[in-house]
Design a protein around this motif. Structure first.
Motif, PDB file in Angstrom:
ATOM      1  N   UNK A 179       0.835  -1.205   0.000  1.00 23.85           N
ATOM      2  CA  UNK A 179       0.000   0.000   0.000  1.00 23.85           C
ATOM      3  C   UNK A 179       0.869   1.254   0.000  1.00 23.85           C
ATOM      4  N   UNK A 180       1.865   1.272   0.867  1.00 25.47           N
ATOM      5  CA  UNK A 180       2.685   2.470   1.049  1.00 25.47           C
ATOM      6  C   UNK A 180       3.570   2.752  -0.167  1.00 25.47           C
ATOM      7  N   UNK A 181       4.088   1.700  -0.769  1.00 23.17           N
ATOM      8  CA  UNK A 181       4.912   1.884  -1.963  1.00 23.17           C
ATOM      9  C   UNK A 181       4.078   2.451  -3.103  1.00 23.17           C
ATOM     10  N   UNK A 182       2.836   1.973  -3.234  1.00 23.96           N
ATOM     11  CA  UNK A 182       1.935   2.518  -4.258  1.00 23.96           C
ATOM     12  C   UNK A 182       1.691   4.003  -4.013  1.00 23.96           C
ATOM     13  N   UNK A 183       1.417   4.374  -2.752  1.00 19.77           N
ATOM     14  CA  UNK A 183       1.209   5.787  -2.425  1.00 19.77           C
ATOM     15  C   UNK A 183       2.469   6.605  -2.720  1.00 19.77           C
ATOM     16  N   UNK A 184       3.625   6.022  -2.451  1.00 20.49           N
ATOM     17  CA  UNK A 184       4.883   6.724  -2.686  1.00 20.49           C
ATOM     18  C   UNK A 184       5.075   7.028  -4.169  1.00 20.49           C
ATOM     19  N   UNK A 185       4.831   6.044  -5.019  1.00 18.91           N
ATOM     20  CA  UNK A 185       5.078   6.229  -6.446  1.00 18.91           C
ATOM     21  C   UNK A 185       3.980   7.025  -7.141  1.00 18.91           C
ATOM     22  N   UNK A 186       2.810   7.147  -6.519  1.00 15.39           N
ATOM     23  CA  UNK A 186       1.779   8.010  -7.096  1.00 15.39           C
ATOM     24  C   UNK A 186       2.262   9.457  -7.187  1.00 15.39           C
ATOM     25  N   UNK A 187       3.127   9.844  -6.245  1.00 19.38           N
ATOM     26  CA  UNK A 187       3.642  11.211  -6.248  1.00 19.38           C
ATOM     27  C   UNK A 187       4.572  11.517  -7.396  1.00 19.38           C
ATOM     28  N   UNK A 188       5.099  10.479  -8.057  1.00 20.45           N
ATOM     29  CA  UNK A 188       6.016  10.692  -9.177  1.00 20.45           C
ATOM     30  C   UNK A 188       5.306  10.746 -10.525  1.00 20.45           C
ATOM     31  N   UNK A 189       4.044  10.382 -10.563  1.00 18.24           N
ATOM     32  CA  UNK A 189       3.321  10.335 -11.831  1.00 18.24           C
ATOM     33  C   UNK A 189       3.308  11.689 -12.554  1.00 18.24           C
ATOM     34  N   UNK A 190       3.056  12.825 -11.859  1.00 17.20           N
ATOM     35  CA  UNK A 190       3.074  14.118 -12.576  1.00 17.20           C
ATOM     36  C   UNK A 190       4.407  14.429 -13.246  1.00 17.20           C
ATOM     37  N   UNK A 191       5.517  13.910 -12.712  1.00 15.88           N
ATOM     38  CA  UNK A 191       6.820  14.182 -13.311  1.00 15.88           C
ATOM     39  C   UNK A 191       6.997  13.448 -14.639  1.00 15.88           C
ATOM     40  N   UNK A 199      -5.169  14.590 -14.888  1.00 16.02           N
ATOM     41  CA  UNK A 199      -5.279  13.985 -13.556  1.00 16.02           C
ATOM     42  C   UNK A 199      -4.114  14.350 -12.642  1.00 16.02           C
ATOM     43  N   UNK A 200      -3.203  15.177 -13.118  1.00 19.75           N
ATOM     44  CA  UNK A 200      -2.049  15.544 -12.298  1.00 19.75           C
ATOM     45  C   UNK A 200      -2.441  16.218 -10.993  1.00 19.75           C
ATOM     46  N   UNK A 201      -3.521  16.978 -11.034  1.00 16.88           N
ATOM     47  CA  UNK A 201      -3.986  17.672  -9.817  1.00 16.88           C
ATOM     48  C   UNK A 201      -4.304  16.661  -8.726  1.00 16.88           C
ATOM     49  N   UNK A 202      -4.938  15.548  -9.116  1.00 15.40           N
ATOM     50  CA  UNK A 202      -5.282  14.509  -8.146  1.00 15.40           C
ATOM     51  C   UNK A 202      -4.032  13.861  -7.570  1.00 15.40           C
ATOM     52  N   UNK A 203      -3.067  13.558  -8.437  1.00 20.33           N
ATOM     53  CA  UNK A 203      -1.846  12.901  -7.960  1.00 20.33           C
ATOM     54  C   UNK A 203      -1.018  13.842  -7.085  1.00 20.33           C
ATOM     55  N   UNK A 204      -1.042  15.123  -7.386  1.00 18.31           N
ATOM     56  CA  UNK A 204      -0.350  16.085  -6.537  1.00 18.31           C
ATOM     57  C   UNK A 204      -1.034  16.214  -5.179  1.00 18.31           C
ATOM     58  N   UNK A 205      -2.345  16.031  -5.158  1.00 19.27           N
ATOM     59  CA  UNK A 205      -3.106  16.127  -3.914  1.00 19.27           C
ATOM     60  C   UNK A 205      -2.740  14.996  -2.958  1.00 19.27           C
ATOM     61  N   UNK A 206      -2.426  13.801  -3.509  1.00 22.52           N
ATOM     62  CA  UNK A 206      -2.108  12.648  -2.670  1.00 22.52           C
ATOM     63  C   UNK A 206      -0.606  12.396  -2.576  1.00 22.52           C
ATOM     64  N   UNK A 207       0.213  13.294  -3.125  1.00 21.25           N
ATOM     65  CA  UNK A 207       1.658  13.092  -3.141  1.00 21.25           C
ATOM     66  C   UNK A 207       2.249  13.303  -1.746  1.00 21.25           C
ATOM     67  N   UNK A 208       2.753  12.246  -1.151  1.00 16.12           N
ATOM     68  CA  UNK A 208       3.336  12.369   0.185  1.00 16.12           C
ATOM     69  C   UNK A 208       4.648  13.147   0.133  1.00 16.12           C
ATOM     70  N   UNK A 209       5.343  13.093  -1.006  1.00 20.71           N
ATOM     71  CA  UNK A 209       6.582  13.859  -1.138  1.00 20.71           C
ATOM     72  C   UNK A 209       6.306  15.359  -1.115  1.00 20.71           C
ATOM     73  N   UNK A 210       5.278  15.791  -1.856  1.00 23.75           N
ATOM     74  CA  UNK A 210       4.922  17.214  -1.887  1.00 23.75           C
ATOM     75  C   UNK A 210       4.472  17.698  -0.513  1.00 23.75           C
ATOM     76  N   UNK A 211       3.697  16.896   0.164  1.00 21.91           N
ATOM     77  CA  UNK A 211       3.212  17.283   1.492  1.00 21.91           C
ATOM     78  C   UNK A 211       4.382  17.453   2.456  1.00 21.91           C
ATOM     79  N   UNK A 212       5.318  16.510   2.411  1.00 19.44           N
ATOM     80  CA  UNK A 212       6.466  16.581   3.312  1.00 19.44           C
ATOM     81  C   UNK A 212       7.303  17.828   3.036  1.00 19.44           C
ATOM     82  N   UNK A 213       7.539  18.115   1.775  1.00 16.66           N
ATOM     83  CA  UNK A 213       8.346  19.276   1.402  1.00 16.66           C
ATOM     84  C   UNK A 213       7.677  20.570   1.851  1.00 16.66           C
ATOM     85  N   UNK A 214       6.378  20.697   1.585  1.00 12.35           N
ATOM     86  CA  UNK A 214       5.665  21.929   1.927  1.00 12.35           C
ATOM     87  C   UNK A 214       5.609  22.156   3.433  1.00 12.35           C
ATOM     88  N   UNK A 215       5.284  21.125   4.183  1.00 11.93           N
ATOM     89  CA  UNK A 215       5.180  21.287   5.636  1.00 11.93           C
ATOM     90  C   UNK A 215       6.548  21.524   6.255  1.00 11.93           C
TER      91      UNK A 215
END
Length: 250
Positions: A179-191, A199-215
Motif C-alpha cells: 500500500x505504502x509503496x503505491x502511495x509513494x510512487x503516485x507522487x512521481x506520476x506528474x513528473x 489527472x495531475x492535480x489529483x496525484x499532486x493532492x495525494x503526493x506524500x513527497x509534496x506534502x512533506x516538502x511543503x510542511x
C-alpha cells in the motif's frame, strides 16, 4: 473508558517489554542520524536553499526506513493474536470492537510519535559539532512534526487494517508496505506525464513527497490535514468492520 485504558496500556507496554520495540527504536535512531549526516555532507559541499530538516528528509535514506516503520509497528497487532488464538478470546470478552481497535491503534501511534523525538536531539548534536545552531526555524520543526504525525496516522491505520486480514505477520507486513509503496510512487506520476495530463492535480493532492516538502518549509495547508485524517478514519472503519466480522464468526 477504564477498559480502553487497560487495553491501551497493555499494548503500549508491549513495545517496551519486548526486544522488538527497542530494536525498532534503535534502528530508527540510527537511520535518522545517517540521514542528517548525509544532509550535513550535502550542505558542506554546496549551498542549499532548503532548511536542514528538509534536506535530511529528502535523502533516500529517509524514505527507505520511513516506509518500513509502519509494517514493523502494526503487523503483529491483530495477526499475531489471530495466530496464537488470543484474538478469539479477546473478542468474546466484555469489550467492544471499537475499544480493541482504537486501543491498539493509539498505542502504535504513541510509540510512533516517540520515534521522532530524537530529531530534536540530533539538532542539538549539530549545534555541538559545528558550534552553530542548526539552520532551521521553529516553523520548520513544527511543520515537519505535523506532517510526520499526519502521515503516521494514515499509514498506521493501513497497517492495522492489513493486520486484520491475515493471521500471518509477514503477509500483513507485505500488504502494508505494498500500500505504502503505491502511495509513494503516485507522487512521481506528474513528473512523467507532463503538465498536459489532466489527472495531475489529483496525484499532486495525494503526493506524500509534496506534502512533506511543503510542511517542512513551514507551509501548512489544510487540504493534506483533511486528506490524512479522513483516510485514517476510513481505514480504521474498515479495520473495525473486519474485526467485527470475526467477532460474529466467533
Amino acid at each position: 473508558m477504564r477498559v480502553f485504558y487497560i487495553l491501551f496500556r497493555k499494548e503500549f507496554k508491549n513495545y517496551f517489554l519486548t526486544p522488538f520495540g527497542w530494536v525498532v527504536l534503535a534502528l530508527v535512531l540510527f537511520m535518522q542520524g545517517l540521514s542528517m549526516s548525509s544532509a550535513m555532507e550535502q550542505m558542506k559541499d554546496a549551498p542549499m536553499l532548503d532548511n536542514f530538516l528538509l534536506v535530511s528528509l529528502k535523502t533516500p535514506n529517509f524514505w527507505f526506513y520511513f516506509l518500513f516503520i509502519f509494517p514493523l509497528l502494526t503487523m503483529r497487532l491483530f495477526a499475531d493474536e489471530a495466530k496464537t488464538g488470543t484474538l478469539e478470546t479477546l473478542m468474546t470478552a466484555p469489550v467492544t470492537t471499537t475499544q480493541v481497535v482504537f486501543s491498539k491503534y493509539l498505542a502504535a501511534f504513541c510509540f510512533y510519535a516517540l520515534l521522532w523525538l530524537p530529531l530534536l536531539l540530533h539538532l542539538k548534536i549539530f549545534a555541538l559539532v559545528t558550534g552553530q545552531p542548526a539552520p532551521v526555524e521553529t516553523g520548520h520543526i513544527l511543520g515537519t512534526y505535523s506532517i510526520l504525525l499526519l502521515m503516521g496516522a494514515f499509514f498506521l491505520a493501513i497497517g492495522c487494517f492489513a493486520s486484520t486480514l491475515t493471521s500471518s505477520q509477514i503477509v500483513a507486513g507485505i500488504i502494508t508496505i505494498a500500500f505504502l509503496v503505491i502511495l509513494f510512487f503516485l507522487g512521481f506520476i506528474p513528473y512523467y506525464t507532463g503538465e498536459g495530463f489532466k489527472a495531475n492535480v489529483l496525484f499532486q493532492y495525494v503526493s506524500i513527497q509534496e506534502h512533506l516538502i511543503n510542511f517542512a518549509k513551514g507551509l501548512v495547508d489544510t487540504r493534506p490535514i483533511v486528506y490524512y485524517l479522513s483516510m485514517a478514519g476510513l481505514f480504521l472503519f474498515l479495520t473495525h468492520m473486519t474485526l467485527d466480522f470475526r467477532r460474529w464468526k466467533v
